[in-house]
Scaffold this active site. Structure first.
Site, PDB file in Angstrom:
ATOM      1  N   TYR C 137       3.603   0.660   5.028  1.00 17.09           N
ATOM      2  CA  TYR C 137       3.636   1.951   4.342  1.00 17.09           C
ATOM      3  C   TYR C 137       2.970   2.999   5.239  1.00 17.09           C
ATOM      4  O   TYR C 137       1.782   2.925   5.522  1.00 17.09           O
ATOM      5  CB  TYR C 137       2.921   1.834   3.000  1.00 17.09           C
ATOM      6  CG  TYR C 137       2.904   3.070   2.137  1.00 17.09           C
ATOM      7  CD1 TYR C 137       3.786   4.131   2.362  1.00 17.09           C
ATOM      8  CD2 TYR C 137       2.015   3.186   1.068  1.00 17.09           C
ATOM      9  CE1 TYR C 137       3.764   5.261   1.557  1.00 17.09           C
ATOM     10  CE2 TYR C 137       1.992   4.315   0.261  1.00 17.09           C
ATOM     11  CZ  TYR C 137       2.867   5.352   0.515  1.00 17.09           C
ATOM     12  OH  TYR C 137       2.847   6.468  -0.276  1.00 17.09           O
ATOM     13  N   LYS C 165       8.163   1.489   4.093  1.00 16.25           N
ATOM     14  CA  LYS C 165       8.331   2.724   3.334  1.00 16.25           C
ATOM     15  C   LYS C 165       7.790   3.838   4.215  1.00 16.25           C
ATOM     16  O   LYS C 165       6.608   3.845   4.556  1.00 16.25           O
ATOM     17  CB  LYS C 165       7.535   2.670   2.027  1.00 16.25           C
ATOM     18  CG  LYS C 165       7.482   4.012   1.297  1.00 16.25           C
ATOM     19  CD  LYS C 165       6.600   3.974   0.049  1.00 16.25           C
ATOM     20  CE  LYS C 165       6.462   5.378  -0.561  1.00 16.25           C
ATOM     21  NZ  LYS C 165       5.490   5.402  -1.679  1.00 16.25           N
TER      22      LYS C 165
END
Lengths: 296, 296, 296, 296
Positions: C137, C165
């Site tokens: 992330y 992500k």
């Protein structure tokens, strides 16, 4: 982009006898930069041309101030993109016009490529060719680029580079520049009145301060307190400069500087586009920044 | 600082019949900017002057490429500091020299003062006066300043402003500009080959891509795939451009662009100081970025 | 700092049969992340504790939406400082609580030391130990740190790392990650609804979008248009998301997200300090961003 | 994110008689923060747990130094995300453990929402509840967020807020904080040894300096020179700290600090992941930064 500004010959003769113009590099290193310099704001006519008469009146007005120890004249800032050659040619023009030294800003259009290697190359070529000594100029707020420390240290050894005007305000860096060049007679000038006393404290020899267009004698008084070691008094005075200085630089910029000049009896006048005049609220804020510190 | 670049008249007549030069604002809005434009790299002589012969040979070489749909010529980048007036005068010179439109970069020396109000004022005055239509140019990597969205939207309504070259690479912003100007025939050009397909996907009409100096026909092929909706093929091609594009722009800059031009049969030549030639390691990295993507 | 969020088992069984929880790394690589995930906003009680009942009602409400293809549950964000060990222990707790995968944010307190070497080491140790697969992330707007590309590429080879992500919104980078990992079944999720279509266009497989807490079915419709190649329709829909998305993320943040959830029939509730409630003017701006795009 | 660090009771009794722990806000304002504080580095065991025995040995070692005027103990930095409530609870724990005051860092995960309004609210609530006085902590290099000046000035009026540790190094700002709070007995501590003398010069009362873990008595000597107005000597000493200080903070960080502690007879030990050990080249650079300034 290069900015070349001109040190004028309008300095007080008594104080600056040593500032005889010379092309000798050896002699260059002897030029004493100590003192307070206003980067002279340029008055414009209604047609946005330079108003030379008002400019001269401003200069005379300043020269008559007894406490004002130094003077600095910039032409209207001249910036080109990227080319070392054009900078060299401009230094020649400035010298021919009577400049004692030139202040050369970091080129910055291709920021990503302006590493130490490129910047050392650039300033070395300019200093090799310039008929008058060069002062480095690092002003990250305007150029988005700080002249890296290793480049400053390398360039400090060049016989035709006198010093640096550092406007970044990083006092740790300024102290380190002084420390690492202590054997080279390399002179550091604070680029703003906001950290002038702190710069003196860590070893700077003066300042180039926009605020000196407005509060020149008062800044020279701060200089006097610092160089004579009266730091308690200096601190009280320094602190009263921070807000007015921020107002005429970072916060409200040149339009505020010119407005404040008007309040203090100089010709400020209008800015050229794209700079915009102050709004009413900004003018009030500006006045407050001067009055709350006892200047208005 | 303003950069003004010139759209040349060297465009393929068949494709660009509508590009008749005109001073009528109403007509201006009709100029079709769609296509791929190389911001032409400028060859220099050994003395760092523009080498017009080599420049012409580069242009002819490009014009003979059958797949190349569009052409763009910049003069050696011209940047001034801060003055709207100087920008206006430069647009006049460019129009007199035959430009169909001018690309005007955000002024940026007094970054802190270049808010939407100042920038709208600047571009409005330039567009009011320019004899040829204006294309806005936002390139934060070089200027440290992004033309704010609200300024873009306001300026998009000006009859003599055709569109924007956006080099920031923020695809959300590009999509939003397209969305908010959809009733205004305002044309958005991607400022880099790295996000060209994504820009087409969200509604851009073309790109001004340094990489088109090297891989012009290949970028025109990407354009063709995008405008005909062949996105799967487009993606495969787009992805092969990202590394070579980064190499000739952000990572290694103009010196790399000129080196790659040499490899592909154009006159690249040397850069002017302060830009430095590539090191051996950089040259190898550059070659790798092209060869690992199947271009060398 | 590490954030670990939990993928819940509340996903539609028909769509996610392959998502059987497993500790086998080989199998991990098979988990299909494609789809739209709301990072579930956490309702609080008046005492600022998690309101589990309202949270469950929100989830049921979303699960009944026929068009909603995917679901993602975060616990209230848990962040620690710096320690890899603590992150490992949290992944174990999350797996024990039923998570199918964990989303692990870049540590960031000692930003200056978080170079590729440190980050590769951190994520490798976490992935080595985590009982469930890891999704990287990168969210520079919150952490001030982007997971460097070379670290992403190195980590993409780890058998227990499924994908990333990416909330930075740099579409060139997203395209390059897809390109350079194309042989590794590494899945890229857009971290925001603002560039969701562009991310699909360059090869992403889905998105984790705060806006999906409010406009879940509508975002799933955008997903459907993208995966079926109906890009013209997708563009029209995408563009209507940009302003509401900016409002509930970058511009007005979590308080706006929760306010908008209330308007759309979910339990948003108050934020915990230090997040502040919207002012009246902000609430009006938020409403405008939804209504001018046809959502209210 | 909030960091709460603890001022220990291990301070020299003679110097700190006034530091009796108290919950009275009126009395709180009387606590004298002047002096040099090392943010104690935490030794870990091989299993990455805190090594309390080595920590105690480090403290005793420091306490025996006759010139060392002050002491500061941090627990291993504790950071949470976003919640004011959790910060309040941690201050209670710290007070129960014997802390005289707590140092509370700016929350930062939702940076975009951490404006003055949110930050004033956060620190006010913490200060309202904390059983011991609060010192604000602004450290933009780690958090990406500077506590805005207007928030500092507003918070300086709170009876349970003693002062600020400012690690940003902006000497203009530090001077202005001193100036604008001069009627409030608000104490400013420099957050780094790099600008310690300059901070004293503009009115700071001390410093919290990582380098004090290594060169504690020497930094106390600098303090002595500053407070007794021996600025010339102070400058020489200050300048010798800049490079070693940069090495153990910004340049090489905690791993370098711990290595240097070992060289100077303290227990430094290893860092916890994700911080990485120094490379051989980094270790040499570190040694050079100490030895070239006469410390090794």
């Amino acid at each position: 982009m290069q900015c070349v500004r001109v040190w004028s010959s309008l300095r007080r003769a008594a104080h600056r006898a040593a500032w005889t113009r010379t092309q000798s590099h050896a002699a260059a290193a002897r030029l004493d930069l100590s003192g307070i310099y206003p980067p002279i704001a340029t008055p414009f006519t209604a047609k946005e041309d330079v108003d030379y008469q008002k400019l001269e009146e401003n200069l005379h007005s300043k020269c008559t101030m007894k406490t004002f120890r130094a003077l600095f004249v910039s032409e209207a800032v001249s910036c080109f993109c990227s080319a070392t050659g054009a900078t060299v040619r401009l230094t020649e023009k400035m010298a021919a016009a009577g400049a004692n030294a030139v202040l050369v800003v970091t080129p910055c259009f291709y920021k990503g490529k302006m590493d130490s290697r490129a910047l050392i190359h650039h300033f070395t070529k300019v200093a090799d060719s310039s008929p008058v000594p060069v002062v480095l100029y690092s002003v990250p707020a305007n150029t988005g680029l700080e002249l890296p420390l290793d480049a400053v240290l390398q360039l400090s050894k060049h016989p035709n580079i006198l010093g640096i005007k550092d406007s970044g305000g990083d006092i740790t860096r300024i102290g380190l520049i002084v420390h690492k060049t202590k054997t080279q007679d390399f002179q550091v000038l604070a680029g703003s009145a906001g950290f002038l006393m702190a710069a003196y404290c860590v070893g700077a020899v003066g300042g180039v301060c926009a605020l000196a267009n407005v509060l020149g004698p008062e800044l020279c008084e701060l200089e006097r307190l610092c160089v004579s070691g009266r730091w308690e008094e200096a601190r009280v005075l320094q602190q009263r400069f921070i807000e007015p200085n921020a107002a005429v630089t970072r916060k409200l910029g040149v339009p505020a500087l010119k407005q404040a000049m008007e309040w203090f009896g100089f010709h400020g006048g209008a800015c050229r586009s794209p700079l915009q005049p102050l709004t009413e609220a900004e003018t009030q804020q500006l006045r407050q920044d001067f009055s709350s510190n006892g200047w208005l």
